[in-house]
Enzyme design. Structure first.
Site, PDB file in Angstrom:
ATOM      1  CG  ASP A 125      -7.049  11.068  10.833  1.00  0.00           C
ATOM      2  OD1 ASP A 125      -7.353   9.932  10.442  1.00  0.00           O
ATOM      3  OD2 ASP A 125      -6.728  11.329  12.002  1.00  0.00           O
ATOM      4  CE  LYS A 144      -9.991  11.767  13.764  1.00  0.00           C
ATOM      5  NZ  LYS A 144      -8.561  11.756  14.026  1.00  0.00           N
ATOM      6  CE1 TYR A 165      -5.966  -4.068   7.801  1.00  0.00           C
ATOM      7  CE2 TYR A 165      -6.933  -1.882   7.886  1.00  0.00           C
ATOM      8  CZ  TYR A 165      -5.872  -2.727   8.109  1.00  0.00           C
ATOM      9  OH  TYR A 165      -4.728  -2.235   8.651  1.00  0.00           O
ATOM     10  CG  HIS A 166     -11.034  -0.132   7.004  1.00  0.00           C
ATOM     11  ND1 HIS A 166     -11.321  -0.795   5.839  1.00  0.00           N
ATOM     12  CD2 HIS A 166      -9.896   0.547   6.791  1.00  0.00           C
ATOM     13  CE1 HIS A 166     -10.398  -0.505   4.943  1.00  0.00           C
ATOM     14  NE2 HIS A 166      -9.517   0.302   5.494  1.00  0.00           N
ATOM     15  CE1 TYR A 191      -3.744   2.348   0.562  1.00  0.00           C
ATOM     16  CE2 TYR A 191      -2.780   2.923   2.683  1.00  0.00           C
ATOM     17  CZ  TYR A 191      -3.720   3.140   1.687  1.00  0.00           C
ATOM     18  OH  TYR A 191      -4.639   4.143   1.852  1.00  0.00           O
ATOM     19  CG  HIS A 235      -7.710   6.286  10.784  1.00  0.00           C
ATOM     20  ND1 HIS A 235      -7.350   6.947   9.637  1.00  0.00           N
ATOM     21  CD2 HIS A 235      -7.771   4.970  10.465  1.00  0.00           C
ATOM     22  CE1 HIS A 235      -7.185   6.065   8.664  1.00  0.00           C
ATOM     23  NE2 HIS A 235      -7.437   4.856   9.132  1.00  0.00           N
TER      24      HIS A 235
END
Lengths: 335, 668
Positions: free
Chosen positions: B546, B542, B172-173, B18, B548
């Site tokens: 991003d 935040k 995955y996430h 990646y 996350h």
């Protein structure tokens, strides 16, 4: 920094200076005994501000998950587009275990951070029974001195809906299609009939239509059961279908709010006065319980006295302070 | 089977890394080097502005350009990215979601410019918006509009780019967000069901062709350190997908029912402490998805050992590629049939996972399916709770993490002797250069053609037509990523997803050392509240693009649990908004979380704006993947504390926060 005079602070609040409004809200949240007099002074001054007299206090309540924050956000945006300034108090429950809270309403709202005409404050219930926080009542009064429309948003059905009546000129109950509890509460007369009913998440026409029809039915049953005996009978509760995410129905909601505010023109003072009386009694009885109320002569006597004192220019907070002192003195005599 | 020592080998999985950063040209160079090292496919990492539909000249892109991936604003960038790489021979995976239709359109346009027929293109667009709302946070539009883009891409490629994997359903996430294996299985499957149901509802695919669509669905899976369980999870996936495709969609061709998946092994469990140990973790996790022949990954990309420290360098990524090559080419793994068929242990665990996941699938379907369970916050809240439980078990030592909560003493690692050079730093000029280039692009293109293309995009967006053809035309006309996305924002609006934190409850034992620590913190806060008159209020912000949000969410929940009033606004909040919120909310403390590496641009901006708003005395702390040199700079600029992944003990952080408020209160 020495604390500035209440008059200065109050003037800045009335001119909607955000820093001053925020400081005033911090002050009314302050539970220390030494702050109570300052809070009472501030509220007494703000009470006569031009905004407070002419403005509109809207209470928005309903069960969790019906999209109240998103609706508040859409409502505030539309009101701003019409040139009105808006203050919002968003009340969330505190954790019973820690007393802490997660105030998440801002996450569902999208606002222009540079807008001087919009102010949003989150408030925790601080463990009180009922939906409205200790400070919410005072916070609404602070914001009402600064902004044209004040929206107080609380979660819950039942108790908080009763609380919100004391502070709001117009009570809006928000539900979503298919929420049966509310219908049952209304029908059974457990819940007072709100001034405006909103069916939010009306994204699907068919479901929304059915929900509106169900509500009409529930209102009729509730009328028959006498759930509106304390309310003025000239007002027929409108039902508005909205989709806060799509932005539909918001104009209709504002029209309904304006109509109710117009309808109140002659009775507004009485309604607000009733709210203040109730708030005073709530504050006192939460502090001292039934014993406190009976020591000062029972509920009816206390209510009559409160009405009289408020008419004489006393404010709820300072009156409550005085009643407390009387009660404590009375306790001293009996022991 | 041949004689001993000469067994036939299976074809290995596709090996990717990646990658992408700074500029299209720099990334192109990296891709060519990686291919020369034996990588067999490409995996494009786009920067956050590209993923969330902004050009480099948008204020929201500040500090983010070229950081976590490559900025692709227009066809020129896409051409540069694959310069000298023949697209008819490449297998390209693109981690792109909200803007997947647009990036695939640019890819197709670039291929056409190379003279390549789109029918031969091979690769994958991630195109899974559900997990963006739940975990990764690069969504733009409300769920209905997003699902429409997803299905537009799927129904277009099925005939026009038939070798393309139009969607990579990401479990995955979900694991990164805290999912247990059962949740990972269940929520990935309900996402796939939601997508396939939506494709069906478009009516664009004839009943007889539907199996073809099902056969193009692929998955993107995570593999964590409990690798035996993970191995069973993959086998459970195979079984469950077979069941769903057969029972729900009536697919009869077993090939179209095959569970096809790629993997990135777990980055979440990689540690900042003793980072060299991560290599062993990565290898074990790779075993989980390769050992079972019957449930083997089709493509693998491995993280680098130093991801918890910052951006990996080419050498770090090479080390991970070598791990794959050694397993595939040196070891004898690929010479054998399935190793676990008939294993009672593996089959029993697999069956348990199948059963528990199926139960949760039914639960979500009962709640109206994946989209509904996203909008109501049901799934998000489950994930937040699982993650909090996981973190607490690490904090309490119940779950061992070597070098973190056990065996922490050790010789210093020579790999990080010079810490600042052990990671990649992006040239700070990248941002400004890209803005200048963008201005040139806009000047040199035919703006009449751009206007026309945008008008056509709007027309299609307002109808129920497929967005792909108009987007490919817009790509050729020179439209930019920001123009494409902003137009659709106007038509469809933007969406703020539920944060899942408000209702999240974390089970914890009411007794024991951990409970006592929490009790002590609560008492201190209570005492502070009595002195201040108001409960201490914390704003968790935040900033940047991003998405996350794990760290921010866990801090928010923990802070509530020790007694703070916590204001959390969700992801992608501008510094301006954070300051406005701090002012209106009357907070005592601000915590900022940034994982994209843009902390040096964003944190000081918040601090400056706070001072301008008269809030200069409100303490600010920051958390994220922040290299020590940067942390020092931030502290010098007045940040009260900087936390990184090694600060896993949330109780310590809470104690610091209480100290900060206390000190500030005493100073007043």
């Amino acid at each position: 920094m020495p604390p500035s005079e209440p008059d200065d602070d109050a003037r800045q609040v009335m001119s909607a200076d955000k820093a001053a409004v925020s400081r005033a809200l911090n002050l009314v949240e302050d539970r220390r005994a030494e702050s109570h007099a300052r809070v009472a002074d501030l509220l007494a001054v703000l009470k006569d501000s031009p905004k407070a007299a002419g403005g509109h206090r809207v209470g928005l309540t309903g069960p969790p998950g019906v999209g109240k924050s998103t609706l508040t956000s859409a409502l505030a945006r539309s009101l701003r587009q019409r040139g009105r300034t808006v203050g919002v108090v968003a009340v969330d429950p505190s954790s019973i275990r820690s007393g802490g809270s997660l105030l998440g309403d801002r996450a569902r709202m999208s606002f222009d951070p540079t807008d001087k005409g919009l102010f949003v404050r989150s408030l925790a219930t601080a463990g009180e029974v009922g939906g409205l926080a200790y400070a919410a009542n005072s916070s609404v009064r602070v914001l009402a001195a600064a902004y044209d429309t004040v929206v107080v948003e609380t979660t819950g059905v039942g108790q908080s809906e009763i609380d919100i009546v004391h502070v709001a000129d117009t009570v809006v109950l928000v539900i979503q299609p298919g929420s049966g509890d509310v219908l049952q509460f209304l029908k059974a007369g457990i819940m007072e009939i709100p001034d405006i009913l909103v069916v939010n998440k009306a994204d699907h026409d068919e479901l929304a239509r059915r929900a509106v029809a169900d509500l009409r039915g529930a209102l009729r049953t509730a009328h028959a059961a006498g759930a509106d005996r304390d309310r003025d009978s000239d007002w027929e509760t409108p039902i508005v279908a909205t989709s806060a995410t799509k932005g539909t129905g918001i104009d209709e909601l504002i029209d309904a709010l304006d109509a109710h505010r117009g309808h109140l023109e002659t009775t507004l003072q009485t309604r607000r006065r009733q709210g203040e009386v109730q708030w005073t009694l709530d504050l006192f009885s939460r502090k001292h319980g039934e014993h406190g109320v009976s020591t000062l002569g029972g509920l009816a006597t206390l209510k009559a006295r409160t009405e009289q004192e408020l008419d004489g220019g006393e404010t709820p907070l300072s009156l409550c302070e005085r009643l407390s002192r009387e009660y404590v003195a009375a306790l001293g005599q009996t022991t | 089977m041949a004689q001993d020592g000469k067994r036939e080998r299976d074809r290995p999985w596709i090996m990717r890394t990646y990658s992408g950063h700074s500029t299209a040209a720099a990334s192109n160079e990296l891709y060519r080097t990686n291919l020369a090292k034996g990588q067999t496919g490409l995996s494009v990492a786009f920067d956050l502005p590209t993923q969330t539909g902004y050009d480099a000249d948008d204020p929201l892109a500040r500090g983010e350009v070229g950081k976590v991936g490559v900025p692709i604003s227009h066809l020129g960038d896409m051409r540069d990215l694959f310069d000298g790489i023949p697209l008819d021979q490449m297998n390209t995976s693109m981690t792109i979601n909200a803007t997947a239709v647009w990036l695939l359109s640019l890819y197709i346009a670039a291929a056409e410019d190379q003279g390549v027929d789109p029918h031969v293109l091979r690769g994958t667009t991630q195109n899974d918006i559900i997990k963006e709302y739940l975990s990764r946070g690069t969504h733009i539009f409300p769920p209905a509009a997003s699902m429409r883009l997803t299905t537009d891409l799927i129904t277009y490629t099925v005939d026009e780019v038939p070798k393309w994997n139009p969607i990579n359903i990401c479990s995955y996430h979900l694991q990164e967000a805290g999912a247990t294996p059962t949740q990972e299985l269940a929520y990935a499957l309900v996402t796939a069901i939601g997508v396939l149901d939506a494709v069906k509802a478009t009516g664009r695919i004839p009943e007889s062709e539907f199996g073809k669509v099902v056969g193009r669905i692929s998955f993107f899976v995570n593999a964590g350190i409990r690798f035996v369980e993970e191995l069973c999870k993959m086998r459970a996936f195979v079984e469950l997908w077979d069941r769903v495709t057969q029972e729900r969609y009536g697919v009869t061709d077993p090939k179209q029912r095959r569970f096809r998946y790629g993997v990135q092994v777990n980055s979440l469990g990689l540690t900042e402490q003793q980072p060299e140990n991560n290599v062993i973790r990565i290898v074990l996790e790779m075993l989980a998805v390769t050992l079972s022949k019957d449930a083997r990954a089709r493509a693998i990309q491995l993280p680098a050992w130093n991801e918890a420290l910052g951006l990996p360098r080419p050498w770090d990524q090479q080390w991970s590629l070598r791990a794959q090559q050694i397993l595939a080419y040196e070891s004898d793994l690929l010479e054998y049939a399935d190793l676990f068929k008939g294993s009672e242990v593996v089959e029993a665990r697999t069956q348990e996972l199948v059963d528990s996941a199926w139960e949760e699938v039914q639960e979500v379907l009962k709640r109206g399916g994946a989209v509904e369970a996203v909008e109501s916050g049901y799934i998000k809240q489950k994930l937040v709770e699982s993650n909090a439980t996981r973190l607490r078990s690490i904090e309490s030592g119940e779950q061992t993490v070597v070098g973190v909560n056990k065996y922490v003493e050790g010789a210093p690692s020579p790999l990080i002797e010079n810490l600042d050079e052990a990671i990649l730093t992006v040239d700070p000029e990248v941002d400004a250069n890209k803005r200048a280039e963008l201005a040139r692009w806009k000047m040199e293109r035919d703006n009449g053609a751009v206007e026309e293309a945008l008008a056509e995009l709007r027309r299609v967006a307002e109808s129920d037509g497929n967005m792909m053809p108009a987007s490919i035309a817009a790509a050729h006309a020179g439209v930019t990523t920001g123009e494409w996305a902003n137009l659709l924002r106007q038509v469809w609006g933007e969406y703020r997803a539920p944060t899942g934190v408000a209702g999240a409850t974390v089970k914890s034992s009411p007794t024991g050392a951990a409970a006592q620590t929490v009790e002590r913190l609560r008492n201190r806060l209570h005492d502070l509240e009595a002195r201040m008159g108001r409960r201490p209020k914390l704003l968790v912000g935040k900033p940047g693009l991003d998405g996350h949000s794990n760290g921010a969410e866990q801090i928010a929940i923990k802070a509530r649990d020790v007694g703070f009033d916590v204001v959390y606004e969700g992801i992608r909040v501008s510094p301006e908004q954070i300051v406005a919120s701090a002012l209106e909310e009357g907070v005592h403390l601000i915590g900022l979380s940034i994982l994209s590496g843009s902390h040096l641009a964003l944190v000081p901006e918040v601090v400056e704006r706070l001072a301008d708003a008269g809030l200069g005395d409100v303490p600010v702390v920051a958390g994220g993947i922040i290299p020590e040199a940067d942390a020092e700079r931030l502290r010098a600029e007045g940040i009260a504390a900087v936390y990184t992944p090694k600060d896993f003990e949330l109780d310590h952080i809470m104690s610091d926060l209480i100290d900060l408020v206390d000190r500030e209160n005493a100073a007043e």
